[in-house]
Motif scaffolding. Structure first.
Motif, mmCIF file in Angstrom:
data_model
loop_
_atom_site.group_PDB
_atom_site.id
_atom_site.type_symbol
_atom_site.label_atom_id
_atom_site.label_comp_id
_atom_site.label_asym_id
_atom_site.label_seq_id
_atom_site.Cartn_x
_atom_site.Cartn_y
_atom_site.Cartn_z
ATOM 1 N N UNK A 119 0.930 -1.130 0.010
ATOM 2 C CA UNK A 119 0.000 0.073 0.101
ATOM 3 C C UNK A 119 1.007 1.304 0.016
ATOM 4 N N UNK A 175 -31.386 0.566 4.375
ATOM 5 C CA UNK A 175 -31.789 0.538 3.085
ATOM 6 C C UNK A 175 -30.736 -0.398 2.210
ATOM 7 N N UNK A 176 -29.760 -0.017 2.026
ATOM 8 C CA UNK A 176 -28.868 -1.136 0.978
ATOM 9 C C UNK A 176 -28.672 -2.587 1.895
ATOM 10 N N UNK A 189 -29.431 -8.276 4.899
ATOM 11 C CA UNK A 189 -28.594 -8.804 6.131
ATOM 12 C C UNK A 189 -29.001 -8.569 7.291
ATOM 13 N N UNK A 230 -32.167 -10.521 8.451
ATOM 14 C CA UNK A 230 -31.848 -12.267 8.556
ATOM 15 C C UNK A 230 -31.181 -12.190 9.787
ATOM 16 N N UNK A 241 -30.806 -15.078 13.317
ATOM 17 C CA UNK A 241 -29.756 -15.908 13.989
ATOM 18 C C UNK A 241 -29.992 -15.565 15.547
ATOM 19 N N UNK A 255 -21.836 -1.567 -5.848
ATOM 20 C CA UNK A 255 -23.089 -2.342 -5.468
ATOM 21 C C UNK A 255 -24.297 -1.592 -5.994
ATOM 22 N N UNK A 274 -27.336 -0.315 -6.214
ATOM 23 C CA UNK A 274 -28.240 0.102 -5.057
ATOM 24 C C UNK A 274 -29.435 0.269 -5.391
ATOM 25 N N UNK A 276 -32.362 1.201 -3.038
ATOM 26 C CA UNK A 276 -32.425 1.313 -1.568
ATOM 27 C C UNK A 276 -33.876 0.770 -0.807
ATOM 28 N N UNK A 277 -35.019 1.049 -1.624
ATOM 29 C CA UNK A 277 -36.215 0.536 -0.942
ATOM 30 C C UNK A 277 -36.251 -0.786 -1.904
ATOM 31 N N UNK A 278 -36.811 -1.950 -1.134
ATOM 32 C CA UNK A 278 -37.178 -3.232 -1.874
ATOM 33 C C UNK A 278 -38.439 -2.874 -2.324
ATOM 34 N N UNK A 292 -37.731 -13.886 -2.218
ATOM 35 C CA UNK A 292 -37.376 -14.364 -1.028
ATOM 36 C C UNK A 292 -38.419 -15.029 -0.269
ATOM 37 N N UNK A 325 -32.799 -7.613 -3.816
ATOM 38 C CA UNK A 325 -32.412 -6.712 -2.961
ATOM 39 C C UNK A 325 -30.869 -5.906 -3.509
ATOM 40 N N UNK A 350 -28.157 -8.674 -3.496
ATOM 41 C CA UNK A 350 -27.570 -9.586 -2.815
ATOM 42 C C UNK A 350 -27.899 -10.954 -2.902
ATOM 43 N N UNK A 351 -29.144 -11.231 -3.307
ATOM 44 C CA UNK A 351 -29.487 -12.550 -3.695
ATOM 45 C C UNK A 351 -29.806 -12.852 -4.993
ATOM 46 N N UNK A 408 -24.391 -12.063 3.083
ATOM 47 C CA UNK A 408 -25.586 -12.700 3.175
ATOM 48 C C UNK A 408 -25.189 -14.343 3.273
ATOM 49 N N UNK A 426 -24.149 -14.884 6.942
ATOM 50 C CA UNK A 426 -25.075 -14.899 7.939
ATOM 51 C C UNK A 426 -25.965 -16.213 7.506
ATOM 52 N N UNK A 485 -9.552 -5.432 -0.124
ATOM 53 C CA UNK A 485 -8.817 -5.636 -1.420
ATOM 54 C C UNK A 485 -9.577 -4.941 -2.359
ATOM 55 N N UNK A 536 -18.420 -6.770 -1.441
ATOM 56 C CA UNK A 536 -18.564 -8.066 -1.027
ATOM 57 C C UNK A 536 -19.623 -8.828 -1.931
#
Lengths: 166, 487
Positions: A112, A137-138, A142, A145, A149, B1, B3, B5-7, B15, B69, B72-73, B133, B136, B186, B190
């Protein structure tokens, strides 16, 4: 100013972390760990991550460490008994540790370049508002869900701790 | 990503299987204080209905496939295949557990709720396209499994199994999470598609760092699929856990873990495939060899099946090592066939083991064919399929995997894998001989009469095994079409 604060609290964090390992009594180790968590919270604050700093104090230094101390007291754990040290471990332990750290530092410095480093005050997204906005929002999925858990953890604790099957 | 924002409602439909599972799991727990103890069959029946509804929802979601989403899925053929697979494994776990739980006097609502939650986690893993995801989902599935393994808490072996599984499993999760953190550091993302784009793009991070992240994730995932050299926990856990739970552990979480294994390594880490291929190669060979040779020495059937399950994980690793779409399709087919035959075999063990799971040794299967010819016949189908005899799912599973390996020029791995399958035949055949050519012992004589639910628990996987063996094209075509993962 920021640099001085950083050096002071980074120093405390490192010394306390070493102390966690060195101390013989579990309670002393736990108290040192609180010091590590606390100084980490200050470092987060210096970097502009306000919410994370607060969560660090409340969740880690607060809740989780209380749990640690409870468990240590419930188990009535005394000081560690000294086991016979292996010759190889006492001879190579510290040198290998230093070598590993040096290697890590070397690679980090090589990979770096200086201009990609984080600067104090360079980050402004750490307020409760911005974290909350991202979370709902974004990262809504996660966040939601994770509740499953936690529910499993609660149910599991009851299942495993109940007296007996009737 | 990307985005959003609201599903929107489309997200929720994609889902839906997980929503159904979670809602019904919670409902079953709420019903507990309202119902009489004697009505505990209700929970199992409700769980079965839930799983069937979730299968329908998964198929319905596939009719309008796409991301949800904000990416994400991702509901594609691959996700739907594994969703239906883990939901099916759930049904095959609940069917034999009616009589098992009754015999152990351990019928509670929590068992079924935890099972549904665990399956929800696996279903999330099947459709996840985002490391957080995936993580989790993995944790939901794993933590529920740890608890299920120790469900019979008065049983010392179950306690040991749960504790070992928990400690080693948490350790593996830690490795996986370090890998995720490295990847985020890196690439700044994700999301698997974004990670793939960054790794192949102009500002690609150093291959060393991506490789390190891949290695850390490999450790975590290899543990979850019980591939060598991270397989140590499997025999103790499968032996100690309640038998229907062992059946579940050996099929459901493993299939879901392979789903994310394939998705992560064939999308995000595909560009550095040449670097991780030797690792997978070695792990595949080690798993097959250790699993099969250790299984030869076992006297306890659950332990033998555990080692056999390690060996089967090795075969699927061969498919991963071939690094091709044919390989992905072969792995999918194999996992479906494996789920049928293995869950079926465990169901027979659960039937025979008796109160307190006394009868688990190979000798206890003596003369089963005389006392309960139907059970023995079903177990024979599963064992023949585990060996890989033609006309069973196990044969085509192995056939497609080794075909994929040969197409990717993995000649040595194929040869060693085939030798391994020959070794494996010995310990499965030993059980067959015991059933058909020995006089009935105490265990076979005292086996309970069949209940309708338990008969279904044997017939359904047997049909599955035979259909996969006689009409493999039905499943393989779908797997082949689904194998091109979104990058």
């Amino acid at each position: 100013m920021e640099l001085i604060l950083f050096l002071v609290f980074a120093g405390i964090a490192v010394v306390a972390a070493i102390n966690v390992v060195v101390q013989r009594h579990p309670i002393s180790s736990a108290v040192s760990l609180i010091a590590v968590m606390g100084s980490l919270a200050v470092l987060y604050l210096l970097l502009g991550a306000e919410f994370i700093a607060a969560a660090q104090v409340i969740v880690y230094a607060g809740a989780i460490m209380v749990l640690f101390v409870f468990v240590i007291m419930l188990l009535n754990a005394g000081g560690e008994t000294k086991a016979g040290r292996s010759f190889v471990a006492s001879l190579l332990g510290v040198p290998v540790l230093v070598a590993l750290l040096a290697l890590l530092a070397f690679f980090t410095a090589r990979i770096y370049p200086r201009d990609t480093e984080v600067h104090f005050g360079g980050f402004r997204g750490g307020t409760a508002q911005s974290v909350g906005r991202a979370l709902f929002t974004t990262y809504l999925l996660p966040f939601e869900i994770t509740s499953i858990l936690i529910l499993i953890a609660i149910v599991g604790a009851i299942v495993l701790a109940r007296k007996e099957l009737e | 990503m990307p985005a959003s924002p609201i599903f929107n409602p489309t997200d929720l439909i994609r889902f839906l299987p997980e929503i159904i599972l979670t809602a019904m799991g919670t409902l079953i727990m709420v019903l507990d204080p309202l119902l009489n103890r004697r009505e505990s069959k209700v929970y199992g029946t409700l769980s079965l209905a839930t799983l069937l509804a979730a299968i329908l929802a998964a198929i319905y979601a596939y009719s309008d496939a796409g991301p949800a989403f904000g990416g994400m899925l991702i509901v594609d053929g691959f996700a739907t295949f594994f969703r239906v697979l883990v939901l099916g494994v759930g049904i095959l776990t609940i069917l034999p557990s009616f009589s098992f739980l009754k015999r152990q006097q351990a019928e509670t609502s929590e068992f079924h709720a935890l099972l549904l939650f665990s399956i929800a986690g696996q279903s999330i893993m099947a459709a996840a396209n985002d490391l957080i995801i995936i993580f989790i989902g993995l944790e939901i599935s794993s933590i529920a499994s740890y608890i299920l393994a120790g469900y019979l808490r008065d049983d010392k072996r179950a306690n040991e199994a749960a504790l070992k599984y928990f400690l080693l499993g948490s350790f593996a999760t830690g490795f996986f999470l370090y890998g995720v953190a490295l990847i985020y550091g890196e690439t700044g993302s994700i999301n698997l598609s974004v990670v793939h784009a960054v790794v192949t793009g102009p500002d690609a991070p150093l291959p060393v760092m991506v490789g390190l992240a891949a290695a850390l994730m490999f450790v975590g995932l290899a543990f979850k699929v019980s591939a060598s050299p991270f397989q140590i926990w499997a025999p103790d856990v499968y032996q100690g856990a309640p038998t229907p739970v062992s059946a579940f552990l050996s099929a459901g979480p493993k299939a879901a873990a392979f789903a994310i294994f394939l998705r992560i390594f064939m999308t995000a880490f595909a560009p550095i495939g040449h670097a991780w291929a030797p690792l997978v190669w070695a792990s595949a060979l080690l798993s097959m060899t250790i699993g099969n040779f250790a299984a030869l020495l076992q006297t306890n059937v659950k332990r033998m099946l555990a080692y056999s399950s390690i060996a089967h994980a090795g075969y699927v690793m061969v498919a991963l090592a071939s690094r091709s779409e044919v390989g992905i399709a072969a792995a999918m087919f194999y996992l479906a066939a494996y789920a049928c035959m293995n869950v079926g075999a465990f169901a027979v063990v659960s039937h025979l083991s008796g109160k307190g799971e006394r009868y688990q040794s190979i000798e206890d299967f003596a003369g089963l064919a005389q006392k309960q010819p139907f059970v023995a016949a079903m177990l024979s189908i599963f064992l023949l399929s585990l060996i890989g005899v033609p006309l069973t799912g196990g044969f085509f599973g192995k056939f497609y995997i080794f075909k994929a390996a040969l197409e990717s020029h993995l000649v040595w791995l194929t040869v060693l894998g085939l030798l391994n399958s020959a070794v494996a035949a010995y310990y499965y055949l030993r059980l067959l001989v015991m059933m058909y050519f020995r006089d009935p012992g105490e265990a076979a004589s005292s086996a309970e009469p069949l209940t309708p639910a338990f008969s279904a628990a044997l017939i359904l996987p047997a049909i599955g095994t035979l259909v996969l063996g006689i009409f493999p094209g039905w499943v393989l075509d779908f797997a082949g079409r689904s194998a091109s993962l979104v990058k």
